[in-house]
Scaffold this motif. Structure first.
Motif, PDB file in Angstrom:
ATOM      1  N   SER A 109       0.828  -1.208   0.000  1.00 48.32           N
ATOM      2  CA  SER A 109       0.000   0.000   0.000  1.00 48.32           C
ATOM      3  C   SER A 109       0.864   1.260   0.000  1.00 48.32           C
ATOM      4  CB  SER A 109      -0.925   0.005   1.216  1.00 48.32           C
ATOM      5  OG  SER A 109      -0.180  -0.036   2.426  1.00 48.32           O
ATOM      6  N   ALA A 110       2.083   1.168   0.564  1.00 54.11           N
ATOM      7  CA  ALA A 110       2.987   2.321   0.535  1.00 54.11           C
ATOM      8  C   ALA A 110       3.352   2.684  -0.900  1.00 54.11           C
ATOM      9  CB  ALA A 110       4.253   2.028   1.338  1.00 54.11           C
ATOM     10  N   ALA A 111       3.538   1.669  -1.753  1.00 55.55           N
ATOM     11  CA  ALA A 111       3.830   1.930  -3.163  1.00 55.55           C
ATOM     12  C   ALA A 111       2.600   2.465  -3.886  1.00 55.55           C
ATOM     13  CB  ALA A 111       4.336   0.657  -3.838  1.00 55.55           C
ATOM     14  N   ARG A 112       1.425   1.984  -3.507  1.00 56.43           N
ATOM     15  CA  ARG A 112       0.196   2.481  -4.156  1.00 56.43           C
ATOM     16  C   ARG A 112      -0.056   3.942  -3.799  1.00 56.43           C
ATOM     17  NH1 ARG A 112      -1.751  -2.756  -2.431  1.00 56.43           N
ATOM     18  NH2 ARG A 112      -2.000  -4.143  -4.226  1.00 56.43           N
ATOM     19  N   TYR A 113       0.148   4.308  -2.555  1.00 54.39           N
ATOM     20  CA  TYR A 113      -0.046   5.703  -2.169  1.00 54.39           C
ATOM     21  C   TYR A 113       0.888   6.631  -2.948  1.00 54.39           C
ATOM     22  CZ  TYR A 113      -3.122   4.814   1.822  1.00 54.39           C
ATOM     23  OH  TYR A 113      -4.182   4.473   2.605  1.00 54.39           O
ATOM     24  N   GLN A 114       2.104   6.170  -3.239  1.00 50.33           N
ATOM     25  CA  GLN A 114       3.078   6.993  -3.946  1.00 50.33           C
ATOM     26  C   GLN A 114       3.013   6.812  -5.454  1.00 50.33           C
ATOM     27  OE1 GLN A 114       7.024   6.910  -1.934  1.00 50.33           O
ATOM     28  NE2 GLN A 114       5.999   5.635  -0.411  1.00 50.33           N
ATOM     29  N   GLN A 115       2.004   6.055  -5.928  1.00 50.69           N
ATOM     30  CA  GLN A 115       1.772   5.850  -7.358  1.00 50.69           C
ATOM     31  C   GLN A 115       2.995   5.246  -8.045  1.00 50.69           C
ATOM     32  OE1 GLN A 115       0.508   9.656  -8.899  1.00 50.69           O
ATOM     33  NE2 GLN A 115      -1.549   9.422  -8.059  1.00 50.69           N
ATOM     34  N   LEU A 116       3.604   4.266  -7.402  1.00 50.97           N
ATOM     35  CA  LEU A 116       4.744   3.569  -7.969  1.00 50.97           C
ATOM     36  C   LEU A 116       4.278   2.308  -8.684  1.00 50.97           C
ATOM     37  CD1 LEU A 116       7.238   3.831  -4.981  1.00 50.97           C
ATOM     38  CD2 LEU A 116       7.159   5.256  -7.014  1.00 50.97           C
ATOM     39  N   ASN A 159       8.879   3.745   3.138  1.00 53.81           N
ATOM     40  CA  ASN A 159       8.179   4.375   4.264  1.00 53.81           C
ATOM     41  C   ASN A 159       8.661   5.788   4.559  1.00 53.81           C
ATOM     42  OD1 ASN A 159       6.470   2.244   4.854  1.00 53.81           O
ATOM     43  ND2 ASN A 159       7.896   1.282   6.267  1.00 53.81           N
ATOM     44  N   TYR A 160       9.761   6.215   3.938  1.00 51.17           N
ATOM     45  CA  TYR A 160      10.352   7.497   4.302  1.00 51.17           C
ATOM     46  C   TYR A 160       9.417   8.665   3.988  1.00 51.17           C
ATOM     47  CZ  TYR A 160      14.744   4.909   4.739  1.00 51.17           C
ATOM     48  OH  TYR A 160      15.718   4.024   5.111  1.00 51.17           O
ATOM     49  N   GLU A 161       8.800   8.679   2.816  1.00 55.94           N
ATOM     50  CA  GLU A 161       7.955   9.792   2.398  1.00 55.94           C
ATOM     51  C   GLU A 161       6.473   9.428   2.415  1.00 55.94           C
ATOM     52  OE1 GLU A 161       9.318  10.910  -1.431  1.00 55.94           O
ATOM     53  OE2 GLU A 161      11.245  11.676  -0.734  1.00 55.94           O
ATOM     54  N   LEU A 162       6.147   8.292   3.005  1.00 54.86           N
ATOM     55  CA  LEU A 162       4.758   7.835   2.983  1.00 54.86           C
ATOM     56  C   LEU A 162       3.839   8.802   3.717  1.00 54.86           C
ATOM     57  CD1 LEU A 162       2.688   5.694   2.259  1.00 54.86           C
ATOM     58  CD2 LEU A 162       3.336   4.449   4.329  1.00 54.86           C
ATOM     59  N   ASP A 163       4.264   9.321   4.864  1.00 56.71           N
ATOM     60  CA  ASP A 163       3.418  10.237   5.635  1.00 56.71           C
ATOM     61  C   ASP A 163       3.121  11.519   4.849  1.00 56.71           C
ATOM     62  OD1 ASP A 163       3.442   8.421   7.680  1.00 56.71           O
ATOM     63  OD2 ASP A 163       5.119   9.370   8.737  1.00 56.71           O
ATOM     64  N   ALA A 164       4.114  12.009   4.103  1.00 56.57           N
ATOM     65  CA  ALA A 164       3.898  13.225   3.309  1.00 56.57           C
ATOM     66  C   ALA A 164       2.881  12.975   2.197  1.00 56.57           C
ATOM     67  CB  ALA A 164       5.219  13.716   2.718  1.00 56.57           C
ATOM     68  N   TYR A 165       2.945  11.801   1.570  1.00 55.62           N
ATOM     69  CA  TYR A 165       1.985  11.476   0.518  1.00 55.62           C
ATOM     70  C   TYR A 165       0.573  11.324   1.090  1.00 55.62           C
ATOM     71  CZ  TYR A 165       5.293  10.789  -3.298  1.00 55.62           C
ATOM     72  OH  TYR A 165       6.212  10.990  -4.287  1.00 55.62           O
ATOM     73  N   ALA A 225      -0.824  14.680   1.745  1.00 56.39           N
ATOM     74  CA  ALA A 225      -1.224  15.375   0.514  1.00 56.39           C
ATOM     75  C   ALA A 225      -2.506  14.787  -0.069  1.00 56.39           C
ATOM     76  CB  ALA A 225      -0.092  15.306  -0.507  1.00 56.39           C
ATOM     77  N   LEU A 226      -2.678  13.477   0.033  1.00 53.19           N
ATOM     78  CA  LEU A 226      -3.875  12.838  -0.517  1.00 53.19           C
ATOM     79  C   LEU A 226      -5.120  13.122   0.298  1.00 53.19           C
ATOM     80  CD1 LEU A 226      -2.461   9.351  -1.564  1.00 53.19           C
ATOM     81  CD2 LEU A 226      -3.318  11.127  -3.081  1.00 53.19           C
ATOM     82  N   SER A 227      -4.950  13.610   1.530  1.00 54.79           N
ATOM     83  CA  SER A 227      -6.126  13.920   2.345  1.00 54.79           C
ATOM     84  C   SER A 227      -6.934  15.074   1.750  1.00 54.79           C
ATOM     85  CB  SER A 227      -5.697  14.267   3.772  1.00 54.79           C
ATOM     86  OG  SER A 227      -4.871  15.425   3.779  1.00 54.79           O
ATOM     87  N   ASP A 241      -2.376  13.586 -10.106  1.00 54.35           N
ATOM     88  CA  ASP A 241      -1.015  14.092  -9.925  1.00 54.35           C
ATOM     89  C   ASP A 241      -0.963  14.765  -8.555  1.00 54.35           C
ATOM     90  OD1 ASP A 241       1.451  15.402  -9.947  1.00 54.35           O
ATOM     91  OD2 ASP A 241       1.391  15.675 -12.115  1.00 54.35           O
ATOM     92  N   ILE A 242      -0.286  14.122  -7.612  1.00 49.29           N
ATOM     93  CA  ILE A 242      -0.259  14.618  -6.239  1.00 49.29           C
ATOM     94  C   ILE A 242       0.502  15.926  -6.142  1.00 49.29           C
ATOM     95  CG2 ILE A 242       0.420  14.045  -3.877  1.00 49.29           C
ATOM     96  CD1 ILE A 242       0.110  11.137  -4.567  1.00 49.29           C
ATOM     97  N   PHE A 243       1.589  16.065  -6.889  1.00 45.05           N
ATOM     98  CA  PHE A 243       2.427  17.252  -6.759  1.00 45.05           C
ATOM     99  C   PHE A 243       1.749  18.497  -7.334  1.00 45.05           C
ATOM    100  CE2 PHE A 243       5.314  13.603  -7.010  1.00 45.05           C
ATOM    101  CZ  PHE A 243       5.973  13.748  -5.806  1.00 45.05           C
ATOM    102  N   LYS A 244       1.049  18.361  -8.457  1.00 46.73           N
ATOM    103  CA  LYS A 244       0.391  19.502  -9.091  1.00 46.73           C
ATOM    104  C   LYS A 244      -1.028  19.708  -8.601  1.00 46.73           C
ATOM    105  CE  LYS A 244       3.100  19.191 -13.347  1.00 46.73           C
ATOM    106  NZ  LYS A 244       3.038  19.046 -14.822  1.00 46.73           N
ATOM    107  N   GLY A 245      -1.599  18.722  -7.926  1.00 41.21           N
ATOM    108  CA  GLY A 245      -2.947  18.863  -7.397  1.00 41.21           C
ATOM    109  C   GLY A 245      -4.016  18.853  -8.460  1.00 41.21           C
TER     110      GLY A 245
END
Length: 435
Positions: A234-241, A260-266, A269-271, A293-297
Motif C-alpha cells: 500500500s505504501a507503493a500504491r499511495y506513492q503511485q509507484l 516508508n520514508y515519504e509515505l506520511d507526506a503522501y 497530501a492525498l487527504s 497528480d499529487i504534486f500539481k494537485g
C-alpha cells in the motif's frame, strides 16, 4: 566512510586493517555514532552515567555496566561478560547519550540484558580475538559444504566467534523449520568448539552483510537504520509507484525500507484529494477518474465511452462538482472547468542578495563543436554552389559549341549546293556555245 587503513599500499594493493568485520580505528564501521555531548561538562555534583554501549561484529550492539568505574572512551577495546567466558568488543558510546539510547530501546538499568565490563582488553585478549576472527571465513565455506551435503534447506550467512574463542555463533536464514541436530554434531566434530545456531530474518542478514543499494549508496539497514518497520505494498500504491517486485524489492528480497520514508507526506497530501472512485455527473455524461497528480494537485477525468479524451481538472473544481452532484445538480460539462484551469509554468526569481540572474545558465553557450559543424556545413554548401556554377558554365559552353558546329555544317552544305549549281550553269553554257 573510510579511514587511513583503507588507503592503497606502495604496490597499489589496498592495505586494510585486516580485522575481518570491524575497523581497527573505528573510522569506517557500520552504525558509527557521533557523541555530540562529548565537549559538554556535567553539572557540579552529578556523576557520569555508569553504562556504555559496546559494538561487536557487523553492527551488533549491547549495553554494559561499568561497575569498576573504568575510564572508557569511544574506540577502547574492552572485555565484557558473556556466557560462557568473556567477549571482546569496541566502545561506541559513553555518557548521557547511552542513557537516551537505553530509554529509547526500553532497556532498564537493572535488567538482565545489561551485563558487566570486566576490564580493558589486554594484548593477549586482542591476539586471541584476532586469531579467532581469522578462522571465520574458512569455517563459513566448510559449514556451507556440510549443510549442502546434509540437504538442509538453509543458508549460512555469517559466523561470529566469541572474543575468547570458546564459542562460534552460526547465523542462518531459512523459510521453514530446519532440523539441524545432525548438523551441530558435525560442526562440533569438525571445528572443535562450542556451536550456537541463530536464525535471523532476511532483512537482518542484509544488515549484517551490508552492500550497495539500487540508489548507489550503502544499505540503510547496515549504516544507520536500527529498527525495521513493516513495509506494505500500500505504501507503493499511495506513492503511485509501479508494482514491479524487481524494482520495489531490496537486496534482502523484501520491500525496500525507503518506501516508508515519504509515505506520511503522501498520505497528508492525498487527504485534500477527492476520492478517485467518485463519479462526476454532468449533462454531457458521467465522468470517471483516470489519473491523479499529487504534486500539481490535478486529476484527469474521461467520459464513459470516450476513454481517449481526458480532461485535466483541479482538486477545487472537482470538489465543487461533487458538492453540486450531492445537491442533485449537474454541471454542464467538464470542458468548462478544464478550460478555466490554466497551468502556471512560469517561475519568477527574486534577486535579493545582488547576485547575477538565476537563469543565466538556462541558455547554454554554443560549443565550439557546433560552431565548427556549422562552419563545415557552410563550406560544403559553398563548394556545392561553386560546383553547380562550374557545371552550368560547362553546359552553356557545350550548348554554344554544338550550335556553332550546326551553323558551320549548314554553311558547308549551302556552299556545296552553290558550287554544284554553278557547275551545272557552266556546263549548260558550254553546250549552248557548241550548238
Amino acid at each position: 566512510m573510510g579511514c587511513n587503513s583503507c588507503s592503497s599500499a606502495k604496490d597499489g594493493q589496498p592495505k586494510g586493517c585486516k580485522n575481518n568485520g570491524t575497523c581497527g580505528t573505528d573510522g569506517c564501521n557500520k552504525l558509527t555514532v557521533f557523541d555530540w555531548l562529548s565537549n559538554m561538562s556535567l553539572p557540579s555534583g552529578s556523576t557520569p552515567f555508569s553504562c556504555v554501549e559496546v559494538r561487536f561484529k557487523n553492527g551488533r550492539k549491547s549495553f554494559f555496566s561499568n561497575p569498576e568505574n573504568l575510564s572508557l572512551s569511544i574506540g577502547d577495546i574492552v572485555a565484557t561478560e558473556s556466557s560462557p567466558g568473556h567477549d571482546v568488543g569496541i566502545v561506541t558510546l559513553t555518557g548521557e547519550l547511552v542513557r537516551i539510547q537505553m530509554k529509547k530501546k526500553k532497556v532498564a538499568l537493572d535488567s538482565d540484558e545489561v551485563k558487566k565490563i570486566y576490564r580493558k582488553a589486554t594484548q593477549k585478549d586482542i591476539d586471541i580475538w584476532q586469531k579467532s576472527r581469522d578462522r571465520e571465513e574458512g569455517m563459513k565455506v566448510r559449514a556451507r559444504e556440510i549443510a549442502i551435503r546434509l540437504e538442509l534447506q538453509m543458508k549460512i550467512s555469517d559466523i561470529e566467534f566469541q572474543g575468547d574463542g570458546s564459542k562460534a555463533t552460526f547465523y542462518y536464514t531459512a523459510e521453514e523449520r530446519v532440523d539441524f541436530r545432525q548438523l551441530i554434531k558435525e560442526f562440533a566434530q569438525e571445528f572443535s568448539t562450542r556451536i550456537e545456531m541463530r536464525q535471523v530474518g532476511f532483512r537482518q542478514e542484509a544488515a549484517r552483510l551490508g552492500g550497495i543499494g539500487s540508489c548507489g549508496r550503502e544499505l540503510c539497514c547496515s549504516t544507520w537504520l536500527t529498527d525495521f518497520r513493516s513495509v506494505n505494498t500500500s505504501a507503493a500504491r499511495y506513492q503511485q509507484l509501479s508494482l514491479n517486485p524487481q524494482k520495489l524489492a531490496g537486496q534482502c528480497g523484501k520491500l525496500k525500507c525507503c518506501l516508508n520514508y515519504e509515505l506520511d507526506a503522501y498520505i497528508d497530501a492525498l487527504s485534500n484529494f477527492p476520492k478517485t472512485e467518485t463519479k462526476l455527473k454532468t449533462e454531457k455524461g458521467t465522468a470517471i477518474c483516470q489519473k491523479i497528480d499529487i504534486f500539481k494537485g490535478v486529476l484527469w477525468y474521461a467520459y464513459e465511452g470516450e476513454w481517449m479524451n481526458w480532461h485535466k481538472i483541479s482538486t477545487e473544481d472537482v470538489s465543487e462538482i461533487i458538492t453540486a452532484n450531492a445537491n442533485g445538480e449537474k454541471v454542464a460539462s467538464l470542458e468548462e472547468y478544464a478550460s478555466e484551469f490554466i497551468e502556471d509554468t512560469k517561475t519568477d526569481y527574486e534577486n535579493v542578495v545582488g547576485q547575477d540572474s538565476l537563469t543565466r545558465f538556462d541558455q547554454p553557450k554554443r560549443s565550439n563543436r557546433r560552431r565548427n559543424r556549422n562552419k563545415r556545413k557552410s563550406q560544403a554548401k559553398g563548394k556545392t554552389q561553386e560546383k553547380g556554377k562550374t557545371q552550368e558554365k560547362k553546359t552553356v559552353a557545350n550548348t554554344k559549341g554544338k550550335s556553332d558546329a550546326t551553323e558551320r555544317k549548314k554553311q558547308n552544305n549551302s556552299n556545296k549546293s552553290n558550287n554544284q549549281r554553278n557547275k551545272r550553269r557552266k556546263s549548260r553554257n558550254r553546250n549552248n556555245d557548241k550548238a
